[in-house]
Design an enzyme around this catalytic site. Sequence first.
Site, PDB file in Angstrom:
ATOM      1  N   GLU A   1      61.725  81.954 -26.543  1.00  0.00           N
ATOM      2  CA  GLU A   1      62.093  82.343 -27.912  1.00  0.00           C
ATOM      3  C   GLU A   1      63.361  81.661 -28.413  1.00  0.00           C
ATOM      4  O   GLU A   1      64.227  82.295 -29.040  1.00  0.00           O
ATOM      5  CB  GLU A   1      62.240  83.865 -28.005  1.00  0.00           C
ATOM      6  CG  GLU A   1      60.920  84.594 -27.829  1.00  0.00           C
ATOM      7  CD  GLU A   1      61.024  86.090 -28.064  1.00  0.00           C
ATOM      8  OE1 GLU A   1      62.122  86.591 -28.394  1.00  0.00           O
ATOM      9  OE2 GLU A   1      59.999  86.778 -27.909  1.00  0.00           O
TER      10      GLU A   1
ATOM     11  N   GLU B   1      53.725  86.969 -24.432  1.00  0.00           N
ATOM     12  CA  GLU B   1      54.507  88.185 -24.662  1.00  0.00           C
ATOM     13  C   GLU B   1      53.948  88.873 -25.892  1.00  0.00           C
ATOM     14  O   GLU B   1      54.088  88.370 -27.005  1.00  0.00           O
ATOM     15  CB  GLU B   1      55.996  87.858 -24.827  1.00  0.00           C
ATOM     16  CG  GLU B   1      56.887  89.080 -24.810  1.00  0.00           C
ATOM     17  CD  GLU B   1      58.377  88.725 -24.831  1.00  0.00           C
ATOM     18  OE1 GLU B   1      58.750  87.689 -24.255  1.00  0.00           O
ATOM     19  OE2 GLU B   1      59.152  89.477 -25.441  1.00  0.00           O
TER      20      GLU B   1
END
Length: 501
Positions: free
Chosen positions: A173, A292
Amino acid sequence: MNKAKIVLDKDFIISKIDEKVFGSFVEPLGRCIYGGIYEPGHPAADEKGFRRDVLELTKPLNVTLNRFPGGNYVSTFRWEDGIGPKEKRPRRAEVAWQSIETNQFGINEFADWSKLNGSDVMMTVNLATRGVLEAMDCVEYCNFKEGTYWSDLRISHGYKEPHGYRYWCLTNEIDGVWQVGQKTGTDYGRIAREASKGMKLLDENIKTVLAGSSSPSQDSFPSFDAAALEESYEFIDYLSIHQYIGNAKNDTPNYLAKPLITDKYLKTAIATIDYIKAKTKSKNKVNISFDEFNTWHSIAEEARFNNKWRIAPPLLEDEYTLEDALALGGMLLAVLKNADRVEIACISELVNCISHIRTRNGGGAWVLPPYYTFLLFSKYGRGTSLVTSISSPKYDSTDFTDVPYLDAAATMDDNGDVTIFAINRSTEETLPLETELRGFENYRVETHIVLTSANPKDTNTEECPNYVTPKNNGDAQIDGNKVLANLPRLSWNVIRLQKVK
């Protein structure tokens, strides 16, 4: 309510389903590891500190792959802190979750636990605040056989054989402003390219995962992904994307429609990959690692900042309910609908935080309703994903129009048995379902499993752990070439059709 219809044709398939889509995610966040899978001194702990009662809950999920160790945790991760004698391992201030990391559970402990759990490991390296050489060192420690500094150090730690991890995430991320070491897509793509290049020179068998967007709502999606891919496309194998959905406004019909975004998100990411492939005139095929995802209601709450610098504090332990089980089911069905390009999928996380397995330190372990959604998906969702043509009555919600009450996907296993996964999103009415089978002859209904409850907020607790559980009480039946069933309101249904030999 009017009848919903599905058409399944044996000749119309999406793809073989990759075994890696039945994955999960383990991060030193809150009590996922400490107090979750690892609690030395617990009555159920083995000689290595692994909680056997938790393993009894994780093993039935048949998780094929666990992403480790993160997650936001990775942005300041020093992998070598967690190897060697435990008494010599440093304690660190872990800034992402404002906690103290003791490093008592590291790479080798996770390798041991994964063998017990029967799952592989997808390792993540830190390219946010560290660089190419540190990533290469980690590969050398984990995968190089012997005769070098890092491989011999692993051997000295009691692991003569390499761990042999095949899948490696190139950080996490890094598009997000919440990350220490945030980068632009172009800057990140360049360091990811060089890291992947170096890592593969050490082990030509590994596959690398480029960190793409952390959410479809990010302003930088998909431009960040495109920029990172353009710099690294020839050297990577997967694009990672993440998503969480929640019900912060307590609007169940709207919440249950949100997996529509998941399907669109996956298709947009796939289109972005293919655009860069065409632009760069590459022959490399890059697929999706949806590594995720989950439902998460406390995502905007910053409890970690209220009481800082604790060891394994209880963080992000949402109360997951029946409606979460259905919302998660919709996300899992999106994976099956895109099985031709989604080759890795990791539900977040395995225990306690953002998880459906819950423990008490020194005490019991129990599961929440969405646990059963994933359990049934993992058990019956293997084989080949079938094209599922759906006709359904629809509704409008706060943010969506024309939402089908029915969400469904279907699979066929290697024995020819068929599984229909079906969700009734209606909060009020049973949904009659007719499934037409084309090319499927001599089948019988083996079982019709239903997960439902009287209230969308119903859940399980340590005191009442079986309040919401799946029941083998559905009414599906075969009538010629049709399967007829009634789907209770707010239900996750698994209809198993067995080929009669």
